[in-house]
Scaffold this active site. Sequence first.
Site, short mmCIF file in Angstrom:
data_model
loop_
_atom_site.label_atom_id
_atom_site.label_comp_id
_atom_site.label_asym_id
_atom_site.label_seq_id
_atom_site.Cartn_x
_atom_site.Cartn_y
_atom_site.Cartn_z
N GLU A 230 0.88 -1.17 0.00
CA GLU A 230 0.00 0.00 0.00
C GLU A 230 0.91 1.22 0.00
OE1 GLU A 230 -3.01 2.01 3.20
OE2 GLU A 230 -3.14 -0.17 2.97
N CYS A 264 -1.23 9.49 1.94
CA CYS A 264 -0.95 8.91 0.63
C CYS A 264 -2.01 9.31 -0.39
CB CYS A 264 -0.84 7.40 0.73
SG CYS A 264 -2.24 6.59 1.52
#
Length: 470
Positions: A230, A264
């Site tokens: 991820e 992110c």
Amino acid sequence: MTDNILVSYAPATGEEIWRGAHGNVDEAVSRARRAWPAWAALALGTRIEVARRFANEVRTDHEKLADLIAAETGKPLWEARTEVDAVVAKIDISVQAYAERTGKKKFDSALQGSSAVRHKPHGVMAVLGPYNFPAHLPNGHMIPALIAGNVVLFKPSEKTPAVGEALIACWNRSGAAENTVQIIIGGPDEGKALVAHPGVDGVLFTGSAQAGIAINRKLAANPGKLVALEMGGNNPIVVMDTPKMSDAAALVIQSAFTSAGQRCTAARRLIVLDSAYDALMAELLPMARKLIVGDPFAEPQPFMGPVIDNDTADGLSESFLALLTAGGKALLHMRKPDPDRPFLTPGIIDTTNMPDRPDVELFGPLLQVIRVPDLDAGIAEANNTRFGLSAALIGGTPEDYGRFWANIRAGIINWNRPTNGASSSAPFGGIGLSGNHRPAAYYAADYCAYPVASTEMDQPRANIGVGLKE
């Protein structure tokens, strides 16, 4: 970090928060392998009950955990509290996801017996956590892994070990068997040792693309080890004409500058249609100037705190200057008010006329603006990246959004909503340099257990009907 001691400092003040010795990876893996069979053999309901007791421990420590997260990351206290809430909410979501994504199935076929699909845990899972959400993001791997019957070795970021230790303390009080969940304190060396260790069956990673690629490369010749990556994004937010331009500006601010840009899913590129540019800037720039940047415990609460450390702050300042030098036009100068502390004011820079915009994740409160003539050009510019995590369209019609959704390459695509703030009740992940097609959040159940297909009968029954001699 000195010798074998890791030290954590508060970004906002520079005060020491925590220190401790680096962990021993070999010993931790050995303990985990011994603990796994008993944990996996427990009834699913028993493992779920332990997870619920963990949630109760987190609730009990809510304010203490929030204070620690705010101190060690620098994020405002209001935001740290929402992170603790997300840790608690993850349990019910993971229980539901496990039942839905990995539930048992059985099919009867009369004389052929029955067919079944069940799921098994992988074994020992290494969870490598980031510093921006030091409790919520590793917890998003750990809870599904433990419910599925895996045991967990958790290495928190070397920048947020205190939060990692506090999270594991809640697990230790939950009634989980010893060594079911362990913490390994350390830096890159411990992380690399965990990834490569033959006793680790899976690596669940959240962090930068650079580190994720290194993990992927290290394990390329070992297909037996599960890897879920991820990673980050160079995320676009595209703004069209809208009668609600003040709301559009607020969505851009939320996307680019929440958590000081250290998400992110944060918007890194603001792609604006020429027809909407002036109206948007008239709202966006004054709003960005009003944002309070301050100590996480200050009153009134700031919108954003510092970035994680001075090296990061200095790197972002250098990136802003590099974009200027390469042809960018400053719309809002990024400043570092205190030379000794990593506070940064939001930076907004028009890079439309830059010949070669760098396709990198600048992890902080730095937003690039790119003007385009129409939506098709906006979609092309949005896709002009090797990343593919999050994207949003602001304004436009349902038909515009349909075209945007169909053509954008990303794992999260929003309309009139920020690029960040994804729901744990949905899958979370991206493509390209943003992930390896193993989305987390609700779909974490998929990589925490593997399906086993069976055909079964109570008694052996078979005959050979052809090809036998008389």
